[in-house]
Design a protein around this motif. Structure first.
Motif, mmCIF file in Angstrom:
data_model
loop_
_atom_site.group_PDB
_atom_site.id
_atom_site.type_symbol
_atom_site.label_atom_id
_atom_site.label_comp_id
_atom_site.label_asym_id
_atom_site.label_seq_id
_atom_site.Cartn_x
_atom_site.Cartn_y
_atom_site.Cartn_z
ATOM 1 N N PRO A 95 13.161 33.367 56.253
ATOM 2 C CA PRO A 95 13.076 34.535 55.371
ATOM 3 C C PRO A 95 14.443 35.114 55.014
ATOM 4 C CG PRO A 95 11.434 34.674 57.115
ATOM 5 C CD PRO A 95 12.323 33.512 57.456
ATOM 6 N N ASP A 96 15.359 35.132 55.964
ATOM 7 C CA ASP A 96 16.690 35.692 55.694
ATOM 8 C C ASP A 96 17.413 34.900 54.608
ATOM 9 O OD1 ASP A 96 16.324 37.679 57.550
ATOM 10 O OD2 ASP A 96 17.445 36.655 59.147
ATOM 11 N N TRP A 97 17.274 33.578 54.645
ATOM 12 C CA TRP A 97 17.935 32.741 53.642
ATOM 13 C C TRP A 97 17.306 32.944 52.265
ATOM 14 C CZ3 TRP A 97 22.145 30.485 52.342
ATOM 15 C CH2 TRP A 97 22.168 29.455 51.397
ATOM 16 N N LEU A 98 15.996 32.973 52.221
ATOM 17 C CA LEU A 98 15.318 33.121 50.937
ATOM 18 C C LEU A 98 15.562 34.497 50.329
ATOM 19 C CD1 LEU A 98 11.920 31.362 51.761
ATOM 20 C CD2 LEU A 98 13.922 30.390 50.613
ATOM 21 N N LYS A 99 15.625 35.533 51.158
ATOM 22 C CA LYS A 99 15.848 36.899 50.644
ATOM 23 C C LYS A 99 17.285 37.149 50.225
ATOM 24 C CE LYS A 99 14.326 39.179 54.173
ATOM 25 N NZ LYS A 99 13.945 40.314 55.055
ATOM 26 N N ARG A 100 18.181 36.284 50.623
ATOM 27 C CA ARG A 100 19.616 36.517 50.393
ATOM 28 C C ARG A 100 19.935 36.664 48.906
ATOM 29 N NH1 ARG A 100 23.786 36.126 54.010
ATOM 30 N NH2 ARG A 100 25.826 35.465 53.227
ATOM 31 N N THR A 101 19.190 35.993 48.051
ATOM 32 C CA THR A 101 19.435 36.101 46.610
ATOM 33 C C THR A 101 19.231 37.526 46.110
ATOM 34 O OG1 THR A 101 18.971 35.050 44.484
ATOM 35 C CG2 THR A 101 17.073 35.522 45.858
ATOM 36 N N GLU A 102 18.357 38.291 46.766
ATOM 37 C CA GLU A 102 18.143 39.688 46.389
ATOM 38 C C GLU A 102 19.359 40.535 46.750
ATOM 39 O OE1 GLU A 102 14.530 41.305 47.897
ATOM 40 O OE2 GLU A 102 13.270 39.721 47.039
ATOM 41 N N LYS A 103 20.030 40.172 47.840
ATOM 42 C CA LYS A 103 21.242 40.896 48.228
ATOM 43 C C LYS A 103 22.348 40.694 47.195
ATOM 44 C CE LYS A 103 24.526 41.426 52.071
ATOM 45 N NZ LYS A 103 24.931 40.930 53.409
ATOM 46 N N GLY A 104 22.487 39.446 46.720
ATOM 47 C CA GLY A 104 23.478 39.177 45.677
ATOM 48 C C GLY A 104 23.170 39.934 44.408
ATOM 49 N N LEU A 105 21.900 39.944 44.013
ATOM 50 C CA LEU A 105 21.501 40.673 42.815
ATOM 51 C C LEU A 105 21.748 42.161 42.971
ATOM 52 C CD1 LEU A 105 20.083 41.068 40.089
ATOM 53 C CD2 LEU A 105 17.902 41.042 41.327
ATOM 54 N N GLU A 106 21.402 42.714 44.121
ATOM 55 C CA GLU A 106 21.535 44.160 44.321
ATOM 56 C C GLU A 106 22.969 44.631 44.083
ATOM 57 O OE1 GLU A 106 20.528 47.561 47.722
ATOM 58 O OE2 GLU A 106 20.650 45.445 48.278
ATOM 59 N N PHE A 107 23.934 43.859 44.575
ATOM 60 C CA PHE A 107 25.333 44.258 44.387
ATOM 61 C C PHE A 107 25.678 44.345 42.907
ATOM 62 C CE2 PHE A 107 29.775 43.394 43.614
ATOM 63 C CZ PHE A 107 30.405 44.275 44.486
ATOM 64 N N TYR A 108 25.318 43.319 42.151
ATOM 65 C CA TYR A 108 25.704 43.306 40.740
ATOM 66 C C TYR A 108 24.810 44.209 39.880
ATOM 67 C CZ TYR A 108 29.144 39.801 41.826
ATOM 68 O OH TYR A 108 30.241 39.156 42.353
ATOM 69 N N GLN A 109 23.589 44.444 40.308
ATOM 70 C CA GLN A 109 22.769 45.434 39.615
ATOM 71 C C GLN A 109 23.386 46.819 39.740
ATOM 72 O OE1 GLN A 109 18.774 44.942 41.199
ATOM 73 N NE2 GLN A 109 18.015 44.374 39.169
ATOM 74 N N ASN A 110 23.875 47.127 40.941
ATOM 75 C CA ASN A 110 24.523 48.427 41.142
ATOM 76 C C ASN A 110 25.768 48.558 40.272
ATOM 77 O OD1 ASN A 110 22.612 49.229 43.007
ATOM 78 N ND2 ASN A 110 23.790 48.549 44.783
ATOM 79 N N ALA A 111 26.546 47.465 40.157
ATOM 80 C CA ALA A 111 27.726 47.489 39.292
ATOM 81 C C ALA A 111 27.318 47.655 37.832
ATOM 82 C CB ALA A 111 28.532 46.205 39.470
ATOM 83 N N ARG A 112 26.280 46.945 37.424
ATOM 84 C CA ARG A 112 25.773 47.075 36.057
ATOM 85 C C ARG A 112 25.348 48.518 35.779
ATOM 86 N NH1 ARG A 112 20.474 45.665 34.237
ATOM 87 N NH2 ARG A 112 19.868 46.736 36.172
ATOM 88 N N ASP A 113 24.612 49.096 36.721
ATOM 89 C CA ASP A 113 24.123 50.466 36.538
ATOM 90 C C ASP A 113 25.264 51.474 36.489
ATOM 91 O OD1 ASP A 113 21.597 49.398 36.575
ATOM 92 O OD2 ASP A 113 21.161 49.990 38.646
ATOM 93 N N LYS A 114 26.338 51.186 37.182
ATOM 94 C CA LYS A 114 27.497 52.083 37.209
ATOM 95 C C LYS A 114 28.278 52.032 35.904
ATOM 96 C CE LYS A 114 31.809 52.893 39.807
ATOM 97 N NZ LYS A 114 32.607 52.453 40.994
ATOM 98 N N TYR A 115 28.466 50.854 35.340
ATOM 99 C CA TYR A 115 29.356 50.704 34.184
ATOM 100 C C TYR A 115 28.633 50.567 32.845
ATOM 101 C CZ TYR A 115 33.115 50.148 37.555
ATOM 102 O OH TYR A 115 34.016 50.366 38.569
ATOM 103 N N MET A 116 27.450 49.991 32.833
ATOM 104 C CA MET A 116 26.724 49.816 31.566
ATOM 105 C C MET A 116 25.221 49.773 31.820
ATOM 106 S SD MET A 116 28.443 46.083 30.896
ATOM 107 C CE MET A 116 30.033 46.705 31.476
ATOM 108 N N PRO A 117 24.632 50.930 32.156
ATOM 109 C CA PRO A 117 23.208 51.000 32.505
ATOM 110 C C PRO A 117 22.315 50.410 31.420
ATOM 111 C CG PRO A 117 24.311 53.094 32.914
ATOM 112 C CD PRO A 117 25.287 52.234 32.160
ATOM 113 N N ASN A 118 21.206 49.816 31.878
ATOM 114 C CA ASN A 118 20.153 49.279 31.010
ATOM 115 C C ASN A 118 20.532 47.992 30.290
ATOM 116 O OD1 ASN A 118 18.461 51.535 31.638
ATOM 117 N ND2 ASN A 118 19.607 52.744 30.126
#
Length: 502
Positions: free
Chosen positions: A297-320
């Motif tokens: 499960p940890d390996w399969l969920k890891r892709t969500e961790k990568g997405l979360e980081f860049y989603q937060n960056a997206r939301d900070k600089y260019m939301p939506n």
């Protein structure tokens, strides 16, 4: 009489307990699935590295690493690469198989694109690139890319060079090479659908950017690039930044964090926010991922961790802004040896399912046909298990995403609309457990069951029949098996697609 009644009471109670113990823990309820959103119709896409197009240094296959290194004087990471010949994008087999994933985006980029010189003439290939460039892309090679995209229903996505040769004597970035590539693409009936400024600015120093390059320079030069493209190629979507390895995923080689790239004036903005994700570095580059953890499960969920980081960056600089994953695979550095086997099909499909639910619009796998993480074998171009998984996704999973509900531990369930149908749904179920289980389904369905005799194998079966190409290197007919409403068995280590027509 009383004893007989007590016997039947206990029998009924025991029967109910037995039924409860053997009732399926996984239940599909089509009516209660809530709609989550939509993904791009080309959600599942792939990369062809620029290195493959022009021929260059790429990852040595594991079975040849020791013998090649023994006779090489290369050092460091270069000792893990060898010269490959340009890919033949006119080959019938590779076109047939790429078309089997269509419609797609075809991204031609990678580190080698950062220092490419486009030789915009039909003369013999230059013996060496002009000053400030490292590699040469010929018209013939680029036309092969354009023709390939047309043949397989692929929209071309690329990036442009950033090396010293892109600047004039005063050091100012010039669009000359970008203009030449766009002009030639148009002249042969092609179209660049979308482009990143250059590949992985997070690794710009390691990716042939000029000495002294930093986030401030990136912001200024990106503004020049965007201004040029908006007037010269207004239909070409500007996407980016295409950063990678952040968020604690792979702590290696980062030159510029996302904040350094996006915080300077003029602030970069994109029509699509892009990022790259690899869950680890491969064994080839001394990564720590192990085959026994490939279904954890940890390996399969890891892709969500990568997405979360860049989603937060997206939301900070260019939301939506829409978000695309423009490069991903089992691991970086060409993938682990088992990336070419059945066991990685679980990660491949689980990643597709997870990211669709999280709002990612496009996922571009790296690569189509090179190294262990390629969908096709790099020598024969025969399909690997991940190709068959991708082909089934393409055939069955539409672009409308639904919440499929919860499943038992180790079982992952995802639901989309039934592709190319006005109604109906497809439910994908991954059983990563070493024991079989069952699923309760509310209606008759078509079953597409992927299994293998072992996890680390390149041979995979659909509904019990080994998948392989026809004698003419064409895809076989993919047919489902009718299963009735009620209980459906889900074998250990299996992948099941169920299509419901209503």
């Amino acid at each position: 009489m009383k004893k007989i009644l007590l016997f039947w009471v206990f029998a009924l109670l025991g029967g109910n307990v037995f039924a409860q113990q053997n009732a399926p823990q996984n239940k599909i309820n089509l009516k209660d699935m809530s709609f989550i959103g939509k993904v791009d119709e080309r959600y599942q896409s792939f990369n062809i590295e620029m290195c493959e197009v022009i021929g260059g240094d790429f990852w040595i296959p594991y079975n040849l690493v020791d013998s090649v290194r023994k006779h090489s004087d290369r050092k460091g990471i270069d000792a893990l690469k060898w010269k490959i010949e340009p890919i033949n994008l006119y080959e019938k087999k590779i076109r047939n198989l790429a078309a089997g994933l269509g419609p797609t985006y075809v991204r031609v980029s990678g580190t080698w694109a950062n220092a490419i010189f486009f030789q915009n003439n039909d003369g013999p290939k230059l013996s060496s690139p002009p000053k400030g460039f490292k590699n040469i892309l010929t018209r013939q090679q680029w036309k092969g890319v354009v023709d390939f995209c047309k043949a397989v229903d692929g929209k071309l996505v690329t990036s442009f060079p950033i090396s010293e040769g892109m600047r004039d004597e005063s050091g100012k970035w010039q669009p000359t090479q970008v203009k030449s590539i766009i002009d030639y693409t148009n002249s042969v009936g092609g179209d660049i659908h979308a482009a990143e400024f250059f590949n992985e600015p997070s690794h710009a120093i390691h990716g042939d950017a000029p000495k002294g390059y930093n986030g401030e320079i990136f912001a200024k030069e990106f503004a020049l690039f965007k201004d040029f493209a908006s007037t010269y190629a207004p239909k070409m979507r500007i996407i980016g930044p295409g950063s990678s390895t952040e968020g604690g995923i792979i702590p290696a080689g980062l030159d510029f964090p996302i904040d350094e790239l996006l915080s300077h004036t003029p602030k970069p903005s994109f029509e699509v926010f892009t990022y790259h994700y690899y869950g680890n570095i491969s064994k080839r580059c001394l990564g720590g991922q192990k085959v026994e953890n490939a279904l954890s499960p940890d390996w399969l969920k890891r892709t969500e961790k990568g997405l979360e980081f860049y989603q937060n960056a997206r939301d900070k600089y260019m939301p939506n802004t829409p978000i695309w994953l423009t490069e991903t695979a089992e691991t970086a550095c060409g993938g682990n040896p088992w990336a070419a086997t059945y066991i990685d099909s679980f990660r491949y499909l689980d990643q597709m399912g997870r990211l669709a639910k999280k709002g990612v619009q496009v996922v571009m796998h790296n690569t189509l046909a090179r190294s262990e993480y390629g969908l096709l074998d790099h020598d024969t171009h025969n399909p690997r298990p991940n190709y068959w998984a991708a082909h089934l996704w393409n055939k069955l999973m539409g672009n409308q995403v639904y919440d499929a509900g919860n499943s038992e531990t180790g079982v992952y369930t995802y639901a989309h609309n039934l592709k190319n149908k006005s109604k109906g749904k497809t439910v994908m179920i991954l059983n990563t457990n070493k024991t079989a289980t069952s699923v309760s389904i509310p209606a008759d369905a078509k079953q597409y069951l992927l299994t293998a005799d072992e996890l680390v194998t390149k041979k995979v079966s659909l509904n019990g029949k080994v998948l392989k190409l026809t004698a003419n290197d064409e895809l076989p007919e993919i047919e489902g098996k009718t299963v009735k409403k009620g209980i459906v068995e889900l074998p250990a280590y299996s992948i099941m697609f169920l299509t419901f027509s209503k």
